[in-house]
Design a protein around this motif. Structure first.
Motif, PDB file in Angstrom:
ATOM      1  N   MET A  53      -6.347 -20.465 -11.821  1.00 13.82           N
ATOM      2  CA  MET A  53      -6.982 -19.257 -11.280  1.00 13.82           C
ATOM      3  C   MET A  53      -6.131 -18.008 -11.524  1.00 13.82           C
ATOM      4  N   VAL A  54      -4.824 -18.095 -11.213  1.00 16.55           N
ATOM      5  CA  VAL A  54      -3.974 -16.914 -11.393  1.00 16.55           C
ATOM      6  C   VAL A  54      -3.789 -16.593 -12.880  1.00 16.55           C
ATOM      7  N   GLN A  55      -3.778 -17.651 -13.720  1.00 16.77           N
ATOM      8  CA  GLN A  55      -3.647 -17.431 -15.169  1.00 16.77           C
ATOM      9  C   GLN A  55      -4.834 -16.659 -15.717  1.00 16.77           C
ATOM     10  N   GLN A  56      -6.029 -16.918 -15.124  1.00 11.62           N
ATOM     11  CA  GLN A  56      -7.243 -16.274 -15.615  1.00 11.62           C
ATOM     12  C   GLN A  56      -7.422 -14.864 -15.061  1.00 11.62           C
ATOM     13  N   HIS A  57      -6.632 -14.535 -14.031  1.00 10.82           N
ATOM     14  CA  HIS A  57      -6.726 -13.203 -13.450  1.00 10.82           C
ATOM     15  C   HIS A  57      -5.860 -12.267 -14.278  1.00 10.82           C
ATOM     16  N   GLU A  58      -6.500 -11.236 -14.882  1.00 11.44           N
ATOM     17  CA  GLU A  58      -5.779 -10.411 -15.854  1.00 11.44           C
ATOM     18  C   GLU A  58      -4.517  -9.767 -15.281  1.00 11.44           C
ATOM     19  N   VAL A  59      -4.650  -9.102 -14.131  1.00 11.22           N
ATOM     20  CA  VAL A  59      -3.505  -8.375 -13.585  1.00 11.22           C
ATOM     21  C   VAL A  59      -2.410  -9.342 -13.125  1.00 11.22           C
ATOM     22  N   ILE A  60      -2.818 -10.415 -12.431  1.00 11.18           N
ATOM     23  CA  ILE A  60      -1.804 -11.370 -11.940  1.00 11.18           C
ATOM     24  C   ILE A  60      -1.081 -12.038 -13.105  1.00 11.18           C
ATOM     25  N   SER A  61      -1.837 -12.413 -14.136  1.00  9.93           N
ATOM     26  CA  SER A  61      -1.178 -13.090 -15.264  1.00  9.93           C
ATOM     27  C   SER A  61      -0.215 -12.137 -15.972  1.00  9.93           C
ATOM     28  N   LYS A  62      -0.590 -10.857 -16.047  1.00  9.58           N
ATOM     29  CA  LYS A  62       0.337  -9.868 -16.615  1.00  9.58           C
ATOM     30  C   LYS A  62       1.585  -9.729 -15.746  1.00  9.58           C
ATOM     31  N   LEU A  63       1.366  -9.672 -14.418  1.00  8.90           N
ATOM     32  CA  LEU A  63       2.483  -9.560 -13.477  1.00  8.90           C
ATOM     33  C   LEU A  63       3.439 -10.741 -13.632  1.00  8.90           C
ATOM     34  N   MET A  64       2.870 -11.946 -13.704  1.00  9.43           N
ATOM     35  CA  MET A  64       3.709 -13.132 -13.800  1.00  9.43           C
ATOM     36  C   MET A  64       4.456 -13.184 -15.135  1.00  9.43           C
ATOM     37  N   ALA A  65       3.825 -12.733 -16.203  1.00  5.57           N
ATOM     38  CA  ALA A  65       4.505 -12.689 -17.509  1.00  5.57           C
ATOM     39  C   ALA A  65       5.662 -11.687 -17.455  1.00  5.57           C
ATOM     40  N   GLU A  66       5.408 -10.555 -16.806  1.00  5.72           N
ATOM     41  CA  GLU A  66       6.444  -9.512 -16.697  1.00  5.72           C
ATOM     42  C   GLU A  66       7.598  -9.990 -15.808  1.00  5.72           C
ATOM     43  N   GLU A  67       7.285 -10.722 -14.761  1.00  2.81           N
ATOM     44  CA  GLU A  67       8.339 -11.293 -13.892  1.00  2.81           C
ATOM     45  C   GLU A  67       9.197 -12.279 -14.684  1.00  2.81           C
ATOM     46  N   GLN A  68       8.539 -13.065 -15.520  1.00  2.51           N
ATOM     47  CA  GLN A  68       9.259 -14.042 -16.342  1.00  2.51           C
ATOM     48  C   GLN A  68      10.208 -13.313 -17.292  1.00  2.51           C
ATOM     49  N   ARG A  69       9.703 -12.216 -17.892  1.00  5.24           N
ATOM     50  CA  ARG A  69      10.516 -11.438 -18.828  1.00  5.24           C
ATOM     51  C   ARG A  69      11.753 -10.869 -18.125  1.00  5.24           C
ATOM     52  N   LEU A  70      11.551 -10.278 -16.942  1.00  4.99           N
ATOM     53  CA  LEU A  70      12.663  -9.673 -16.208  1.00  4.99           C
ATOM     54  C   LEU A  70      13.651 -10.743 -15.734  1.00  4.99           C
ATOM     55  N   SER A  71      13.136 -11.897 -15.388  1.00 10.89           N
ATOM     56  CA  SER A  71      14.000 -12.990 -14.954  1.00 10.89           C
ATOM     57  C   SER A  71      14.914 -13.442 -16.097  1.00 10.89           C
ATOM     58  N   THR A  72      14.380 -13.440 -17.325  1.00  9.17           N
ATOM     59  CA  THR A  72      15.198 -13.771 -18.502  1.00  9.17           C
ATOM     60  C   THR A  72      16.274 -12.712 -18.715  1.00  9.17           C
ATOM     61  N   VAL A  73      15.890 -11.433 -18.576  1.00  7.61           N
ATOM     62  CA  VAL A  73      16.854 -10.347 -18.751  1.00  7.61           C
ATOM     63  C   VAL A  73      17.992 -10.474 -17.736  1.00  7.61           C
ATOM     64  N   ILE A  74      17.649 -10.768 -16.479  1.00  3.52           N
ATOM     65  CA  ILE A  74      18.678 -10.873 -15.434  1.00  3.52           C
ATOM     66  C   ILE A  74      19.590 -12.070 -15.682  1.00  3.52           C
ATOM     67  N   SER A  75      19.018 -13.139 -16.183  1.00  2.61           N
ATOM     68  CA  SER A  75      19.834 -14.296 -16.542  1.00  2.61           C
ATOM     69  C   SER A  75      20.765 -13.962 -17.721  1.00  2.61           C
ATOM     70  N   ASP A  76      20.258 -13.198 -18.701  1.00  2.00           N
ATOM     71  CA  ASP A  76      21.109 -12.729 -19.817  1.00  2.00           C
ATOM     72  C   ASP A  76      22.252 -11.862 -19.294  1.00  2.00           C
ATOM     73  N   ILE A  77      21.916 -10.934 -18.382  1.00  2.00           N
ATOM     74  CA  ILE A  77      22.928 -10.042 -17.807  1.00  2.00           C
ATOM     75  C   ILE A  77      24.039 -10.860 -17.153  1.00  2.00           C
ATOM     76  N   ASN A  78      23.653 -11.852 -16.366  1.00  2.00           N
ATOM     77  CA  ASN A  78      24.653 -12.692 -15.697  1.00  2.00           C
ATOM     78  C   ASN A  78      25.584 -13.359 -16.690  1.00  2.00           C
ATOM     79  N   LYS A  79      25.005 -13.843 -17.787  1.00  2.00           N
ATOM     80  CA  LYS A  79      25.827 -14.499 -18.816  1.00  2.00           C
ATOM     81  C   LYS A  79      26.797 -13.500 -19.435  1.00  2.00           C
TER      82      LYS A  79
END
Ligand SMILES: [Ca+2]
Ligand SMILES: [Ca+2]
Lengths: 120, 120
Positions: free
Chosen positions: A75-101
């Motif tokens: 359901m959330v994957q099919q919701h345009e705004v939520i799926s965009k939000l979750m993709a963007e959260e994933q992207r930022l989470s990767t950046v923060i993990s890179d920063i920590n490294k």
């Protein structure tokens, strides 16, 4: 250490000013202002937290709980705004993990890399 | 995001160039080159890891294990170089925890502070 704290604040500002952060912030506001989307996302997150807590306690979710989680995920994957939000959260989470490294890299000079320790 | 990564590298360099980091590095080399000190510290760390693992598995250490850990702790505390090393590690650990708080502060704009969530 004052230069370290200065640089940490500069990094924090750079993150805050990034397009990716601003996009995430806008998407979050968009979901917060959409009652249906907000309820859908809250539901999905609550299920995720429950499953994580079960996992930490070594419990196995029932078939019904797994089916329920999958349905909510679709359901959330099919919701345009939520799926965009979750993709963007994933992207930022990767950046923060890179920063920590990057930031803790100097410690490898002292304690070695995870790779070094493996071969010890 | 390129500015974010630039700033992360600048922060990493500032940490590496700090007196505190250099002091920790020197103390670590000093212990590594002192066979007795190295064995004492390794012993202490192994006992700490064992106690942590027991704790994570919900096990209670025996009275003997607690006495043993306390004895090892007193020994490393009384060793000048090791006690300095451990104090310096504690200091750097606080700095890294501060850095994490500063860098992830922008996220509070989106998700609120831990304090906000408590009162929800
Ligand atoms: Ca500066
Ligand atoms: Ca730069």
């Amino acid at each position: 250490m004052s230069n370290v704290y200065d640089k940490a604040h500069e990094l924090s500002s750079a993150l805050k000013d990034s397009d990716e952060f601003q996009k995430l912030k806008d998407l979050h506001v968009e979901v917060e202002n959409d009652e249906v989307a907000k309820r859908m996302l809250d539901n999905f997150r609550n299920i995720q937290i429950e499953l994580q807590q079960m996992q930490m306690q070594g419990q196995q979710p029932s078939e019904e709980e797994i089916t329920q989680a999958q349905k909510q995920f679709e359901m959330v994957q099919q919701h345009e705004v939520i799926s965009k939000l979750m993709a963007e959260e994933q992207r930022l989470s990767t950046v923060i993990s890179d920063i920590n490294k990057i930031v803790t890299e100097p410690l490898e000079e002292i304690y070695g890399t995870p790779e070094d320790n493996k071969s010890e």
